[in-house]
Design a protein around this motif. Structure first.
Motif, PDB file in Angstrom:
ATOM      1  N   LEU A   1     -50.592   5.422   5.490  1.00 19.20           N
ATOM      2  CA  LEU A   1     -50.569   4.132   4.806  1.00 19.20           C
ATOM      3  C   LEU A   1     -49.634   3.173   5.524  1.00 19.20           C
ATOM      4  CD1 LEU A   1     -50.223   3.353   1.035  1.00 19.20           C
ATOM      5  CD2 LEU A   1     -48.431   2.568   2.579  1.00 19.20           C
ATOM      6  N   GLY A   2     -50.040   1.918   5.582  1.00 22.41           N
ATOM      7  CA  GLY A   2     -49.169   0.845   6.060  1.00 22.41           C
ATOM      8  C   GLY A   2     -49.326  -0.356   5.156  1.00 22.41           C
TER       9      GLY A   2
ATOM     10  N   ILE B   1     -50.549  24.951  -2.527  1.00 19.45           N
ATOM     11  CA  ILE B   1     -49.179  24.520  -2.278  1.00 19.45           C
ATOM     12  C   ILE B   1     -49.119  23.001  -2.406  1.00 19.45           C
ATOM     13  CG2 ILE B   1     -48.666  26.469  -0.765  1.00 19.45           C
ATOM     14  CD1 ILE B   1     -49.111  24.664   1.616  1.00 19.45           C
ATOM     15  N   PRO B   2     -47.936  22.454  -2.701  1.00 20.14           N
ATOM     16  CA  PRO B   2     -47.844  21.001  -2.892  1.00 20.14           C
ATOM     17  C   PRO B   2     -48.047  20.245  -1.593  1.00 20.14           C
ATOM     18  CG  PRO B   2     -45.733  22.095  -3.366  1.00 20.14           C
ATOM     19  CD  PRO B   2     -46.696  23.149  -2.929  1.00 20.14           C
ATOM     20  N   ALA B   3     -48.337  18.954  -1.752  1.00 18.86           N
ATOM     21  CA  ALA B   3     -48.478  18.074  -0.593  1.00 18.86           C
ATOM     22  C   ALA B   3     -47.098  17.657  -0.086  1.00 18.86           C
ATOM     23  CB  ALA B   3     -49.291  16.845  -0.975  1.00 18.86           C
ATOM     24  N   LEU B   4     -47.026  17.372   1.192  1.00 19.09           N
ATOM     25  CA  LEU B   4     -45.793  16.899   1.811  1.00 19.09           C
ATOM     26  C   LEU B   4     -45.953  15.419   2.145  1.00 19.09           C
ATOM     27  CD1 LEU B   4     -42.977  17.527   2.985  1.00 19.09           C
ATOM     28  CD2 LEU B   4     -44.118  18.047   5.164  1.00 19.09           C
ATOM     29  N   ILE B   5     -45.033  14.587   1.629  1.00 21.49           N
ATOM     30  CA  ILE B   5     -45.092  13.135   1.783  1.00 21.49           C
ATOM     31  C   ILE B   5     -43.837  12.650   2.489  1.00 21.49           C
ATOM     32  CG2 ILE B   5     -45.406  10.937   0.593  1.00 21.49           C
ATOM     33  CD1 ILE B   5     -47.670  12.888   0.075  1.00 21.49           C
ATOM     34  N   GLY B   6     -43.995  11.672   3.363  1.00 23.12           N
ATOM     35  CA  GLY B   6     -42.850  11.014   3.985  1.00 23.12           C
ATOM     36  C   GLY B   6     -43.087   9.520   4.079  1.00 23.12           C
ATOM     37  N   ASN B   7     -42.028   8.720   3.947  1.00 23.45           N
ATOM     38  CA  ASN B   7     -42.182   7.277   4.099  1.00 23.45           C
ATOM     39  C   ASN B   7     -40.934   6.638   4.676  1.00 23.45           C
ATOM     40  OD1 ASN B   7     -40.294   6.183   2.123  1.00 23.45           O
ATOM     41  ND2 ASN B   7     -41.714   6.760   0.512  1.00 23.45           N
ATOM     42  N   ILE B   8     -41.107   5.461   5.242  1.00 24.84           N
ATOM     43  CA  ILE B   8     -40.019   4.578   5.671  1.00 24.84           C
ATOM     44  C   ILE B   8     -40.263   3.241   4.985  1.00 24.84           C
ATOM     45  CG2 ILE B   8     -38.918   3.375   7.599  1.00 24.84           C
ATOM     46  CD1 ILE B   8     -39.818   5.678   9.402  1.00 24.84           C
ATOM     47  N   ASN B   9     -39.241   2.737   4.288  1.00 19.49           N
ATOM     48  CA  ASN B   9     -39.400   1.550   3.469  1.00 19.49           C
ATOM     49  C   ASN B   9     -38.318   0.527   3.800  1.00 19.49           C
ATOM     50  OD1 ASN B   9     -38.739  -0.081   0.847  1.00 19.49           O
ATOM     51  ND2 ASN B   9     -40.777   0.745   0.486  1.00 19.49           N
ATOM     52  N   TYR B  10     -38.709  -0.755   3.723  1.00 19.23           N
ATOM     53  CA  TYR B  10     -37.731  -1.845   3.921  1.00 19.23           C
ATOM     54  C   TYR B  10     -37.938  -2.904   2.853  1.00 19.23           C
ATOM     55  CZ  TYR B  10     -35.552  -6.082   5.678  1.00 19.23           C
ATOM     56  OH  TYR B  10     -34.797  -7.227   5.785  1.00 19.23           O
ATOM     57  N   GLU B  11     -36.842  -3.403   2.273  1.00 17.59           N
ATOM     58  CA  GLU B  11     -36.870  -4.507   1.324  1.00 17.59           C
ATOM     59  C   GLU B  11     -35.833  -5.535   1.743  1.00 17.59           C
ATOM     60  OE1 GLU B  11     -38.864  -5.152  -1.262  1.00 17.59           O
ATOM     61  OE2 GLU B  11     -40.052  -3.364  -0.799  1.00 17.59           O
ATOM     62  N   GLY B  12     -36.288  -6.790   1.909  1.00 18.55           N
ATOM     63  CA  GLY B  12     -35.389  -7.870   2.309  1.00 18.55           C
ATOM     64  C   GLY B  12     -35.746  -9.162   1.606  1.00 18.55           C
ATOM     65  N   GLU B  13     -35.074 -10.246   1.981  1.00 16.70           N
ATOM     66  CA  GLU B  13     -35.317 -11.529   1.327  1.00 16.70           C
ATOM     67  C   GLU B  13     -36.731 -12.032   1.565  1.00 16.70           C
ATOM     68  OE1 GLU B  13     -32.425 -14.408   2.345  1.00 16.70           O
ATOM     69  OE2 GLU B  13     -30.723 -13.295   1.508  1.00 16.70           O
ATOM     70  N   TRP B  14     -37.276 -11.785   2.736  1.00 18.74           N
ATOM     71  CA  TRP B  14     -38.607 -12.291   3.064  1.00 18.74           C
ATOM     72  C   TRP B  14     -39.718 -11.464   2.439  1.00 18.74           C
ATOM     73  CZ3 TRP B  14     -42.021  -9.025   5.401  1.00 18.74           C
ATOM     74  CH2 TRP B  14     -41.496  -7.893   6.040  1.00 18.74           C
ATOM     75  N   GLY B  15     -39.387 -10.219   2.058  1.00 16.41           N
ATOM     76  CA  GLY B  15     -40.392  -9.313   1.525  1.00 16.41           C
ATOM     77  C   GLY B  15     -40.051  -7.878   1.865  1.00 16.41           C
ATOM     78  N   GLY B  16     -41.033  -7.118   2.337  1.00 18.76           N
ATOM     79  CA  GLY B  16     -40.770  -5.742   2.700  1.00 18.76           C
ATOM     80  C   GLY B  16     -42.003  -5.077   3.273  1.00 18.76           C
ATOM     81  N   PHE B  17     -41.835  -3.803   3.661  1.00 18.69           N
ATOM     82  CA  PHE B  17     -42.977  -3.036   4.169  1.00 18.69           C
ATOM     83  C   PHE B  17     -42.732  -1.561   3.954  1.00 18.69           C
ATOM     84  CE2 PHE B  17     -40.109  -3.233   7.845  1.00 18.69           C
ATOM     85  CZ  PHE B  17     -40.097  -1.913   8.267  1.00 18.69           C
ATOM     86  N   GLN B  18     -43.801  -0.784   4.076  1.00 22.94           N
ATOM     87  CA  GLN B  18     -43.694   0.665   4.001  1.00 22.94           C
ATOM     88  C   GLN B  18     -44.726   1.309   4.908  1.00 22.94           C
ATOM     89  OE1 GLN B  18     -42.805   2.931   0.339  1.00 22.94           O
ATOM     90  NE2 GLN B  18     -44.813   3.890   0.584  1.00 22.94           N
ATOM     91  N   ILE B  19     -44.302   2.363   5.581  1.00 22.51           N
ATOM     92  CA  ILE B  19     -45.179   3.240   6.348  1.00 22.51           C
ATOM     93  C   ILE B  19     -45.061   4.627   5.729  1.00 22.51           C
ATOM     94  CG2 ILE B  19     -45.690   4.246   8.605  1.00 22.51           C
ATOM     95  CD1 ILE B  19     -44.324   1.797   9.855  1.00 22.51           C
ATOM     96  N   ALA B  20     -46.189   5.253   5.413  1.00 28.27           N
ATOM     97  CA  ALA B  20     -46.150   6.549   4.734  1.00 28.27           C
ATOM     98  C   ALA B  20     -47.222   7.475   5.283  1.00 28.27           C
ATOM     99  CB  ALA B  20     -46.348   6.363   3.219  1.00 28.27           C
ATOM    100  N   GLY B  21     -46.980   8.768   5.145  1.00 29.00           N
ATOM    101  CA  GLY B  21     -47.939   9.785   5.564  1.00 29.00           C
ATOM    102  C   GLY B  21     -47.963  10.936   4.583  1.00 29.00           C
ATOM    103  N   ALA B  22     -49.106  11.618   4.516  1.00 31.47           N
ATOM    104  CA  ALA B  22     -49.268  12.750   3.609  1.00 31.47           C
ATOM    105  C   ALA B  22     -50.026  13.860   4.309  1.00 31.47           C
ATOM    106  CB  ALA B  22     -50.026  12.322   2.347  1.00 31.47           C
ATOM    107  N   ILE B  23     -49.615  15.101   4.062  1.00 30.96           N
ATOM    108  CA  ILE B  23     -50.320  16.291   4.534  1.00 30.96           C
ATOM    109  C   ILE B  23     -50.532  17.191   3.325  1.00 30.96           C
ATOM    110  CG2 ILE B  23     -50.249  18.318   6.018  1.00 30.96           C
ATOM    111  CD1 ILE B  23     -48.426  16.805   7.901  1.00 30.96           C
ATOM    112  N   ARG B  24     -51.765  17.657   3.130  1.00 34.71           N
ATOM    113  CA  ARG B  24     -52.061  18.522   1.996  1.00 34.71           C
ATOM    114  C   ARG B  24     -52.976  19.664   2.407  1.00 34.71           C
ATOM    115  NH1 ARG B  24     -57.173  17.136  -0.751  1.00 34.71           N
ATOM    116  NH2 ARG B  24     -56.314  18.131  -2.583  1.00 34.71           N
TER     117      ARG B  24
END
Length: 415
Positions: free
Chosen positions: A255-256, A209-232
């Motif tokens: 991932l961070g 079965i496929p993997a399940l991925i989720g993330n939260i992402n931010y992009e702004g003037e100073w830069g950005g970040f992402q937090i992500a997770g995967a279950i397979r």
């Protein structure tokens, strides 16, 4: 005399009438291509439609030199060339649900020993779909960069480039919610079979079965970040010659990552820092790809223990960073590196001789763009792997470390 004059006038009138009848009918106005400014520069309306299209691509030539020492405790050098052409099509239409977009990045690559880092095997051509997806009302369908990835080896150059972080194209079905203020969140179902290479022994760990991925992402003037997770899924069932089957197993990764825009150093300067951890899913850490791959030493996620009939998973983590600095608007430099550790299951060492190991990579490039859309690159990368216990390489020699180097000269014309 009067009759002669009247006859001449009548004749001229008839000639004038015939000439008028022979004149061409007025043509319809030509339908010229119109600029579409809705989506930025380079878009044009496809004639007769309300769809905006952007056509682009690039032509690139790479020249490689490789130096390995893991084969027989002796150096092995090779040089080889690659050339590539790419066509990119970006079609967008405004609808009541938002923008309907389809994107294609089709690439043809030619080179000596294509797909072989040793540069042998003869010249060949490969056509690949680098990206191909549809976006509509927040949904994405098709081949895209995995929604788990963030830094994704930005500004590391070349077709056979080192892989120091999570960086993989996958076929996905995803939904992205835009919360405004630069914040988005995505959930994605992905075919991660390309990440499972080296995760298993035999038929173990082949995902059904496929993997399940989720993330939260931010992009702004100073830069950005992402937090992500995967279950397979690691294993649906495993059947051995004695009729014993195991239970299902699950692997996961997190991932961070953060990006800083550094205008105080120079316009366009950026700094990426990213960390990943995987348990039973080390392919998500980048430790299983590019310069992180070790000959004769797969990054085992999962191994079957025949003594207690269990599946044992391995763990891995990496931290990667990259700094890009513009010396002038035409000249910029890139410095990148990573460090990681991989812990294989105990039974993988006991029965196969695999070992825990650590690795690090360091590289950099100097880049020059004398005119717009033309780039020359000179890049160097060094990587080293150290094993906790000596392991057998492909030629039957026991080794406790290995290293490799790559020199790349490249030129690309983008249009």
């Amino acid at each position: 005399m009067n009759n002669l004059l009247l006859g001449s006038v009548a004749g001229l009138a008839m000639v004038g009438t015939a000439a008028a009848a022979d004149l061409p009918v007025k043509a319809k106005a030509a339908e010229y291509v119109k600029i579409c400014s809705t989506y930025g520069a380079g878009f044009y309306y496809i004639p007769g439609t309300d769809t905006c299209l952007k056509v682009g691509g690039f032509v690139q030539a790479d020249y490689y030199y490789q130096d390995y020492d893991y084969l027989n405790n002796a150096d092995f050098q090779s040089s080889y060339f690659r050339s590539r052409g790419a066509i990119r099509l970006d079609a967008r239409t405004q609808t009541e649900y938002g923008t309907l977009r389809s994107f294609i990045d089709l690439r043809a690559t030619y080179g000596d020993g294509l797909g072989n880092v040793y540069g042998d095997g003869g010249d060949s051509t490969a056509i690949t779909l680098d990206k191909g997806y549809i976006q509509f009302a927040g949904f994405t369908f098709g081949k895209v960069q995995s929604f788990f990835d963030y830094y994704a080896d930005n500004n590391i150059w070349g077709f056979d480039n080192p892989e120091i972080s999570a960086d993989e194209d996958v076929t996905a079905a995803a939904y992205t919610a835009d919360f405004g203020g630069g914040f988005t969140a995505s959930i994605s179902i992905e075919d991660d079979s390309s990440r499972s290479n080296g995760d298993s022994v035999g038929e173990i760990a082949q995902p059904d079965i496929p993997a399940l991925i989720g993330n939260i992402n931010y992009e702004g003037e100073w830069g950005g970040f992402q937090i992500a997770g995967a279950i397979r899924q690691l294993d649906d069932s495993y059947y051995d010659p004695f009729g014993i089957s195991t239970n299902d197993s699950v692997g996961w990764a997190v991932l961070g990552g953060v990006k800083f825009n550094l205008p105080t150093l120079g316009e366009g300067d950026t700094l990426y820092i990213e960390g990943t951890y995987g348990s039973g899913a080390v392919g998500y850490t980048g430790i299983n790809g590019g310069y992180s791959t070790v000959s004769g030493q797969a990054a085992q996620d999962l191994y079957y223990n025949p003594v207690n009939n269990t599946l044992e998973s391995g763990d891995a983590w990496t931290i990667a960073a990259e700094l890009t600095h513009f010396f002038t608007p035409q000249v910029f430099g890139v410095l990148y590196g990573n460090y990681g550790q991989n812990s294989v299951p105990d039974t993988a060492y006991t029965y196969l001789g695999y070992s825990d190991y650590s690795l690090w990579t360091l590289g950099g490039s100097l880049n020059w763009s004398p005119v717009k859309n033309l780039l020359f690159v000179a890049q160097y990368t060094y990587a080293q792997t150290s094993y906790d216990n000596p392991v057998l390489n492909d030629y039957g020699s026991l080794i406790d470390s290995s290293d490799n180097q790559q020199v790349l000269l490249s030129v690309r014309r983008t249009f």
